[in-house]
Design a protein around this motif. Structure first.
Motif, PDB file in Angstrom:
ATOM      1  N   GLY A 327       0.816  -1.209   0.000  1.00 37.88           N
ATOM      2  CA  GLY A 327       0.000   0.000   0.000  1.00 37.88           C
ATOM      3  C   GLY A 327       0.850   1.259   0.000  1.00 37.88           C
ATOM      4  O   GLY A 327       0.583   2.201  -0.756  1.00 37.88           O
ATOM      5  N   SER A 328       1.892   1.277   0.844  1.00 39.97           N
ATOM      6  CA  SER A 328       2.783   2.441   0.908  1.00 39.97           C
ATOM      7  C   SER A 328       3.522   2.635  -0.406  1.00 39.97           C
ATOM      8  O   SER A 328       3.681   3.754  -0.902  1.00 39.97           O
ATOM      9  CB  SER A 328       3.793   2.261   2.049  1.00 39.97           C
ATOM     10  OG  SER A 328       3.138   2.082   3.282  1.00 39.97           O
ATOM     11  N   TYR A 329       3.975   1.524  -0.977  1.00 34.78           N
ATOM     12  CA  TYR A 329       4.702   1.585  -2.246  1.00 34.78           C
ATOM     13  C   TYR A 329       3.824   2.159  -3.355  1.00 34.78           C
ATOM     14  O   TYR A 329       4.245   3.022  -4.124  1.00 34.78           O
ATOM     15  CB  TYR A 329       5.180   0.178  -2.604  1.00 34.78           C
ATOM     16  CG  TYR A 329       5.706   0.026  -4.019  1.00 34.78           C
ATOM     17  CD1 TYR A 329       6.923   0.567  -4.393  1.00 34.78           C
ATOM     18  CD2 TYR A 329       4.982  -0.687  -4.983  1.00 34.78           C
ATOM     19  CE1 TYR A 329       7.418   0.426  -5.669  1.00 34.78           C
ATOM     20  CE2 TYR A 329       5.465  -0.837  -6.263  1.00 34.78           C
ATOM     21  CZ  TYR A 329       6.674  -0.281  -6.610  1.00 34.78           C
ATOM     22  OH  TYR A 329       7.143  -0.422  -7.879  1.00 34.78           O
ATOM     23  N   LYS A 335       0.157   4.948  -7.909  1.00 41.54           N
ATOM     24  CA  LYS A 335      -0.482   3.921  -8.735  1.00 41.54           C
ATOM     25  C   LYS A 335      -1.633   3.289  -7.964  1.00 41.54           C
ATOM     26  O   LYS A 335      -1.579   3.163  -6.745  1.00 41.54           O
ATOM     27  CB  LYS A 335       0.511   2.797  -9.090  1.00 41.54           C
ATOM     28  CG  LYS A 335       1.627   3.178 -10.018  1.00 41.54           C
ATOM     29  CD  LYS A 335       2.539   1.975 -10.245  1.00 41.54           C
ATOM     30  CE  LYS A 335       3.729   2.343 -11.125  1.00 41.54           C
ATOM     31  NZ  LYS A 335       4.675   1.209 -11.249  1.00 41.54           N
ATOM     32  N   SER A 336      -2.650   2.885  -8.705  1.00 48.78           N
ATOM     33  CA  SER A 336      -3.713   2.089  -8.103  1.00 48.78           C
ATOM     34  C   SER A 336      -3.292   0.623  -8.124  1.00 48.78           C
ATOM     35  O   SER A 336      -2.378   0.236  -8.863  1.00 48.78           O
ATOM     36  CB  SER A 336      -5.021   2.258  -8.883  1.00 48.78           C
ATOM     37  OG  SER A 336      -4.906   1.665 -10.168  1.00 48.78           O
ATOM     38  N   GLU A 337      -3.981  -0.206  -7.321  1.00 45.17           N
ATOM     39  CA  GLU A 337      -3.664  -1.633  -7.318  1.00 45.17           C
ATOM     40  C   GLU A 337      -3.968  -2.258  -8.673  1.00 45.17           C
ATOM     41  O   GLU A 337      -3.271  -3.179  -9.115  1.00 45.17           O
ATOM     42  CB  GLU A 337      -4.444  -2.351  -6.218  1.00 45.17           C
ATOM     43  CG  GLU A 337      -3.939  -3.751  -5.953  1.00 45.17           C
ATOM     44  CD  GLU A 337      -4.323  -4.288  -4.584  1.00 45.17           C
ATOM     45  OE1 GLU A 337      -4.065  -5.475  -4.348  1.00 45.17           O
ATOM     46  OE2 GLU A 337      -4.869  -3.521  -3.772  1.00 45.17           O
ATOM     47  N   ALA A 342      -1.899  -4.727 -13.602  1.00 46.82           N
ATOM     48  CA  ALA A 342      -1.809  -4.723 -15.068  1.00 46.82           C
ATOM     49  C   ALA A 342      -0.347  -4.662 -15.514  1.00 46.82           C
ATOM     50  O   ALA A 342       0.061  -5.369 -16.445  1.00 46.82           O
ATOM     51  CB  ALA A 342      -2.591  -3.544 -15.640  1.00 46.82           C
ATOM     52  N   GLU A 343       0.455  -3.832 -14.840  1.00 41.15           N
ATOM     53  CA  GLU A 343       1.880  -3.732 -15.186  1.00 41.15           C
ATOM     54  C   GLU A 343       2.595  -5.041 -14.890  1.00 41.15           C
ATOM     55  O   GLU A 343       3.449  -5.489 -15.669  1.00 41.15           O
ATOM     56  CB  GLU A 343       2.531  -2.594 -14.403  1.00 41.15           C
ATOM     57  CG  GLU A 343       2.144  -1.210 -14.884  1.00 41.15           C
ATOM     58  CD  GLU A 343       2.851  -0.120 -14.106  1.00 41.15           C
ATOM     59  OE1 GLU A 343       3.798  -0.448 -13.347  1.00 41.15           O
ATOM     60  OE2 GLU A 343       2.479   1.056 -14.257  1.00 41.15           O
ATOM     61  N   LEU A 344       2.255  -5.639 -13.754  1.00 46.13           N
ATOM     62  CA  LEU A 344       2.900  -6.902 -13.374  1.00 46.13           C
ATOM     63  C   LEU A 344       2.575  -7.989 -14.393  1.00 46.13           C
ATOM     64  O   LEU A 344       3.454  -8.782 -14.775  1.00 46.13           O
ATOM     65  CB  LEU A 344       2.413  -7.311 -11.985  1.00 46.13           C
ATOM     66  CG  LEU A 344       3.313  -8.251 -11.177  1.00 46.13           C
ATOM     67  CD1 LEU A 344       4.684  -7.630 -10.982  1.00 46.13           C
ATOM     68  CD2 LEU A 344       2.684  -8.540  -9.824  1.00 46.13           C
TER      69      LEU A 344
END
Length: 467
Positions: A327-329, A335-337, A342-344
């Motif tokens: 969450g902090s990152y 960025k949203s989760e 999606a990036e991952l």
């Protein structure tokens, strides 16, 4: 044994296997022997209980279950070998028929490496940055060297930009001092941006003994990602003094006698660095172009496992070491989760496609890895891991990771061979010759590029968080 292969989709097959009961004899004997060692029957020594008595006392079903469990891995592997399958991951096995003294039948669904058709890639053209070193580039490099030889001396005046201040810090959230929120005697160069946002404004103008407070978002520790009230006290103020840019400086800071020789060496080093960056850029662009041309089906379970593995590595290792949670990152990265997921997924897909395509090229071109190439790669990996080559080599052997390293080098050779076959031009329209007299260095550089593409950039994201 009879086996048949049914293709369910380009990345998954179903094996159907029938085994005559006589082929289970060894596994049945092993089952009786194992049960013999585990049970006791009055009047018989352990290990000497007749098979018929085991059937009567404990049931033939228990023996069959043990025998089938023993036989299945070997039978499955035989069916895989017979079908010449390149399987990925563990199979889903379903026993469809088990007739005592007659037949064992089962199915096994498993992901397989897809068949990939490598297109004609010789027509690929990519553009890379030209290798140009300006006088300003050289000035900057020499100035950075000059900064390394700066001296400091305590001054009795207010702190200004560029000064080094020794400070004590205390961070509070909701009025409570954090357990890890106190630091004393920290050296900080004003304007470097290496500590908390807002500290430059807070300490500028303060003399030794002066204090100030400011609000800043913490980058690590127990309050990472949260706003904190930070108190800062200046212990001392030191001015930085840079050496004069002259021949005396060149002799002190290098092996050269004159400043001009030092500048020429800096120019050459910058050119070499830009050539390396140019080669890396070419490899990345060529790889992207090759992936764009090649159709690569991806097994769904392999993709899901890869995404989960990357997420676990980022959250539990990279971010964990920085004292951050996901969450902090995400907040720090704005960025949203959903964006993160999606990036991952995109990174995982590219990583799998990269490995599949380059592995297919290794096979197609019959590329082999020499002991010298493997040693060179091992040395680099040891250096990046912070271990000695001997320690790293021992860890690799004990962990059974030698084939992994061989694969990395082979994929590097495959990528290097593609780069040599395509057209690379710089931004000035000039052809770029990327052939290197040191073939091992060229292969190693390509291996690094292929690894980076396969691993994605979660690491760089964590490094950004750390910065």
């Amino acid at each position: 044994m009879k086996s048949a292969v049914e293709t369910l989709n380009p990345t998954r097959v179903r094996l159907t296997v029938e085994v005559p009961f006589e082929e289970l004899k060894d596994s049945l004997d092993a089952a009786y022997k194992k049960i013999n060692q585990q049970v006791s029957v009055p009047g018989f020594r352990k290990g000497k209980i007749p098979a018929r008595l085991i059937d009567q006392r404990f049931g033939r079903g228990a023996v069959l279950e043990e025998a089938v469990n023993d036989a299945l891995p070997k039978l499955y592997q035989s069916a895989v070998d017979e079908g010449e399958l390149n399987v990925l991951g563990q199979p889903e096995v379903d026993i469809t028929e088990l007739k005592d003294n007659e037949l064992l039948a089962f199915t096994a669904e498993v992901d397989v490496r897809p068949e990939i058709e490598i297109p004609d890639y010789q027509g690929i053209e990519v553009e890379v940055d030209a290798v140009e070193v300006s006088d300003e580039d050289v000035d900057k490099a020499v100035e950075q060297l000059r900064e390394r030889f700066a001296s400091t001396s305590v001054v009795e005046r207010a702190a200004a930009d560029g000064d080094v201040v020794k400070v004590d810090l205390e961070a509070k959230i909701d009025g409570e001092v954090l357990e890890d929120g106190v630091a004393q005697g920290v050296d900080y160069t004003i304007g470097s941006g290496e500590l908390l946002d807002g500290i430059d404004e807070a300490v500028t103008g303060l003399e030794a003994g002066g204090s100030a407070t400011f609000t800043s978002e913490l980058k690590g520790g127990s309050g990472a990602g949260r706003e904190a009230d930070v108190s800062v006290t200046v212990e001392s103020v030191s001015a930085r003094e840079l050496p004069e840019l002259d021949d005396e400086f060149a002799q002190m800071a290098s092996e050269f006698d004159t400043l001009e020789e030092l500048r020429e060496d800096s120019r050459k080093r910058l050119a070499d660095q830009k050539k390396y960056e140019q080669a890396t850029q070419a490899q990345e662009k060529v790889l992207d172009a090759l992936l764009e041309l090649t159709e690569v089906p991806i097994p769904e379970k392999l993709l899901a496992d890869e995404i989960e593995s990357r997420k676990h590595n980022l959250v539990n290792h990279q971010l964990g070491q920085l004292g951050l949670d996901l969450g902090s990152y995400l907040k720090m990265q704005d960025k949203s989760e959903e964006d993160f997921d999606a990036e991952l997924k995109e990174q995982a897909e590219k990583g799998i496609r990269t490995q599949f395509v380059l592995d297919e090229l290794v096979s197609k071109e019959k590329l082999n890895v020499s002991q010298e190439e493997l040693t060179e790669h091992l040395m680099r990996r040891a250096q990046s891991s912070g271990m000695s080559p001997d320690q790293f080599a021992q860890a690799v052997v004990e962990g059974g990771q030698v084939p992994v390293l061989v694969g990395e080098v082979a994929r590097g050779k495959a990528l290097a061979s593609v780069v040599e076959a395509v057209t690379v031009k710089d931004t000035n329209g000039e052809p770029v010759d990327l052939s290197d007299e040191d073939e091992a260095a060229e292969t190693e550089a390509a291996a690094e590029t292929a690894e980076a593409a396969a691993e994605g950039d979660e690491k760089s994201g964590a490094e950004k968080a750390e910065g």
